[in-house]
Structures are given as structure tokens and as C-alpha cells.
Design a protein around this motif. Structure first.
Motif, short mmCIF file in Angstrom:
data_model
loop_
_atom_site.label_atom_id
_atom_site.label_comp_id
_atom_site.label_asym_id
_atom_site.label_seq_id
_atom_site.Cartn_x
_atom_site.Cartn_y
_atom_site.Cartn_z
N LEU A 193 -15.20 0.99 13.86
CA LEU A 193 -14.84 1.37 12.49
C LEU A 193 -13.34 1.63 12.38
O LEU A 193 -12.71 1.23 11.40
CB LEU A 193 -15.63 2.61 12.06
N ALA A 194 -12.79 2.30 13.38
CA ALA A 194 -11.34 2.53 13.37
C ALA A 194 -10.59 1.19 13.43
O ALA A 194 -9.58 1.00 12.75
CB ALA A 194 -10.94 3.43 14.54
N ARG A 195 -11.12 0.27 14.23
CA ARG A 195 -10.52 -1.07 14.29
C ARG A 195 -10.60 -1.77 12.94
O ARG A 195 -9.63 -2.41 12.49
CB ARG A 195 -11.25 -1.89 15.35
N ARG A 197 -10.64 -0.45 10.06
CA ARG A 197 -9.65 0.15 9.16
C ARG A 197 -8.23 -0.22 9.54
O ARG A 197 -7.47 -0.71 8.71
CB ARG A 197 -9.81 1.70 9.17
N PHE A 198 -7.87 -0.01 10.80
CA PHE A 198 -6.45 -0.05 11.17
C PHE A 198 -5.99 -1.41 11.70
O PHE A 198 -4.86 -1.80 11.47
CB PHE A 198 -6.14 1.04 12.20
N GLU A 199 -6.85 -2.13 12.42
CA GLU A 199 -6.42 -3.43 12.95
C GLU A 199 -6.79 -4.56 12.00
O GLU A 199 -6.00 -5.47 11.77
CB GLU A 199 -7.07 -3.69 14.32
N GLN A 203 -9.91 -2.36 3.36
CA GLN A 203 -9.77 -1.26 2.41
C GLN A 203 -11.12 -0.80 1.85
O GLN A 203 -11.17 0.01 0.93
CB GLN A 203 -8.86 -1.68 1.26
N GLN A 208 -19.30 6.23 8.89
CA GLN A 208 -19.60 6.41 10.31
C GLN A 208 -21.05 6.83 10.46
O GLN A 208 -21.42 7.96 10.09
CB GLN A 208 -18.67 7.49 10.90
N ARG A 236 -10.15 10.24 9.15
CA ARG A 236 -8.92 9.45 9.21
C ARG A 236 -9.19 7.97 8.94
O ARG A 236 -8.29 7.24 8.52
CB ARG A 236 -8.23 9.63 10.58
N TYR A 237 -10.43 7.52 9.21
CA TYR A 237 -10.71 6.09 8.97
C TYR A 237 -11.88 5.85 8.03
O TYR A 237 -12.06 4.73 7.54
CB TYR A 237 -10.95 5.35 10.31
N ALA A 238 -12.72 6.85 7.77
CA ALA A 238 -13.95 6.63 6.98
C ALA A 238 -13.99 7.54 5.77
O ALA A 238 -13.29 8.56 5.71
CB ALA A 238 -15.18 6.84 7.85
N GLN A 239 -14.83 7.17 4.83
CA GLN A 239 -15.04 7.97 3.62
C GLN A 239 -16.37 8.72 3.65
O GLN A 239 -16.65 9.52 2.77
CB GLN A 239 -15.02 7.07 2.37
#
Ligand code: CA
Length: 326
Positions: A193-195, A197-199, A203, A208, A236-239
Motif C-alpha cells: 500500500l505504501a508502494r 501511494r509513494f512509488e 491518488q 489498510q 501517512r499512506y491510507a485514508q
């Protein structure tokens, strides 16, 4: 356990049709999705895995034999571990299978009072399901959303396949690109999930999913994620988070009042919505007296913002939103 918040920072709760209205029709079949749309669900869920030829299909398991006739049609194509894997079959081959209600090893129905009939219901791709949703929304004037899960991304990667970019690509093709679109993207794997979002730069709104470490769903420490510090990290990465019901409400014994954990309040304090899984009238939480009491504990005592429901009409009825009660 701490008292939970019942404030609603995320608006009225939503009902997510879990694998479609799978309490009534075989999971992830088109009829189950169309029926859920007609019943008034806010979102239809898609679990997604890849075929051998890299088609994202709407299917819950990595293995096929619990909800299809693969063991009959392709008897020789099982692996040594006794399972038939979706990833070993082409999309064309998978389309020859018939979906049926979930069965256990040995053939007994997992939920004996469900549909239980055999029909030529086909596995379909994510693109086909999004086409179905688009057409139903156009024809009805509704705006039912999609709630898509990237299944077992690390397992796919070990098999040489990268699932998440393919899912994001199909979603984008249908206009699901930003947090304003009627889409949530869910995954048990925190690193993935972080990937995403960030990699991969998505949007979309991300959820999670939270299981138990003993389930080995992913190399994610769910005990750590459920702490206030862990939830702050998720934010930081999920809503949102998707915990299972027992992490929110439990009934210690028959006749006892439910115990409500602090998880929903803690998640809200971290700015995260909470969508709990899975409500089933034929598999209520242990010692819950009835479906109403189970949903009251979740929606009213704990204050969840959404519920994955095999029976979306029952959940909508509880929320006072069912329009077709017989
Ligand atoms: Ca799912």
C-alpha cells in the motif's frame, strides 16, 4: 477496553457488497454484482488476482477449486499440493469454468443455506466488472462505487508478476484515479500500500486491511498497526483501515453485552475511516444474539464508517436505507 467514539467524522456509514451480494448468489459472479447494485449497496467489492497471461480477474482466492469446477474440467492441472492455481491458467481457460457457491474440502457447502445451484456463471476480468458497474450506473442513474482489493501482491511478485500496477491501470482506464472518484483500493500488505501511494503515485483512497498475524496474509505486523502509533503510520499512506469484526466488537458469552475495543476511536483520532469485514447473517460473531445486535454494536456502539456485508440489504435495512423490504 476503552469506550469507543460514535462520532462520524467520515459521514454516513457505507455498505460494501462483499464479493457482490454473495449471501444470495455465487461470489464474484455477475449476478451477485448486479443484485448488489439493485439492492442499493454503496460499493461493490472486487478481489483481484492475475491469470497466467496477466489478466486481472475478479476472484477471491489464489486457488480455484473452492468456488469453481476446475477439479473436474482440468483434473490433471492441479499442483502437487492438491490445489489448482488461477495463475497457472490462461484467461481463456478460466472462462470455461463455472462459478458456484463456496465449498469446503470434501464438497460440503461453506454456507449451506445459500443459493446452492449450478449454472454457467463465468469468471470475469476487472475490466469487465467495471464495465458492468458503469452500465448499471448509467441505466439506473445511481453512482455505486467500486472497492477493489489487490490480493497477495508478494505472492504474485514471487511468481514473477506485479499485480498492483495492472490493477491501477484498469481502474484508471475507467476513470478511477483520485480520492474524489467512487473507488477505494484495499490491501492487507502494508508495504504494498505504501508502494502504491509513494512509488506508483496513486491518488486513490487506500484502505489498510488488518487481519491477525496468525493468518499470514502478508509480511505485515497487524498487532503493531492496531496501536495508536501504528495507526498514525498507516495514516501517512491510507485514508482508512479494514479490520475484521472481532477486532472491534466481541461477545464474551451468550447473553453478555458486547465489548467494544478502542480501535475505531483510535483510528478516527488518527484521521482514518474504519470499514469492518465481514457481516454474514449465517455466520454471526461468536455469542452475538442476532444480526441486529451485531450491526448495532458495529455501527452504533463502535461507530464504524462502513461494513463489508454478504447481505447488503440487511445492512441497509439496519441503517434505515432499504427500500425494497418485502
Ligand atoms: Ca476482499
Amino acid at each position: 477496553m476503552a469506550p469507543a467514539s460514535t462520532s462520524r467524522p467520515f459521514g454516513p456509514p457505507i455498505v460494501i457488497a462483499h464479493r457482490g451480494a454473495c449471501g444470495y448468489l455465487p461470489e464474484h459472479s455477475f449476478p451477485a454484482k448486479a443484485y448488489a447494485h439493485a439492492l442499493g449497496a454503496d460499493f461493490l467489492e472486487q478481489d483481484v488476482v492475475l491469470t497466467r497471461d496477466d489478466v486481472p480477474i475478479v476472484f477471491h482466492d489464489l486457488i480455484l477449486e473452492e468456488v469453481t469446477d476446475v477439479a473436474t474440467l482440468f483434473a490433471s492441472r492441479g499442483r502437487a499440493d492438491g490445489h489448482w492455481y488461477a495463475i497457472d491458467f490462461s484467461y481463456a481457460e478460466l472462462q470455461t469454468l463455472a462459478l458456484h457457491d463456496r465449498i469446503e474440502t470434501g464438497g460440503a457447502a461453506t454456507w449451506p443455506h445459500r443459493f446452492g445451484e449450478r449454472l454457467p456463471l463465468r469468471i470475469h476480468s476487472l475490466a469487465e466488472e467495471l464495465t458492468l458497474v458503469r452500465g448499471l450506473n448509467r441505466a439506473t442513474g445511481k453512482s455505486v462505487g467500486v472497492y477493489t482489493e489487490v490480493k497477495s501482491p508478494a505472492w504474485h511478485r514471487a511468481a514473477g508478476k506485479d499485480l498492483a500496477p495492472r490493477v491501477l491501470s484498469v481502474l484508471a482506464d475507467f476513470g478511477y484515479r483520485t480520492a474524489a472518484d467512487a473507488c477505494w483500493l484495499q490491501c492487507f500488505d502494508a508495504a504494498e500500500l505504501a508502494r502504491i501511494r509513494f512509488e506508483l503515485g496513486s491518488q486513490l483512497r487506500l484502505v489498510q486491511l488488518i487481519g491477525e498475524n496468525a493468518w499470514a496474509e502478508a509480511a505485515t505486523d497487524y498487532d503493531a498497526l492496531r496501536t495508536p502509533a501504528g495507526l498514525a503510520g498507516v495514516a501517512r499512506y491510507a485514508q482508512g483501515i479494514g479490520p475484521w469484526i472481532a477486532q472491534i466488537a466481541t461477545w464474551p458469552s451468550a447473553g453478555a453485552a458486547p465489548l467494544i475495543s478502542s480501535l475505531v476511536a483510535d483510528a478516527h483520532a488518527a484521521g482514518l475511516a474504519v470499514h469492518a469485514y465481514t457481516f454474514r447473517i449465517d455466520q454471526l460473531p461468536a455469542h452475538a444474539p442476532d444480526a441486529d445486535a451485531a450491526q448495532r454494536a458495529l455501527f452504533e456502539l463502535a461507530g464504524v464508517d462502513g461494513l463489508f456485508s454478504d447481505f447488503p440489504d440487511v445492512s441497509l435495512a439496519f441503517l434505515g436505507r432499504r427500500k425494497d423490504c418485502p
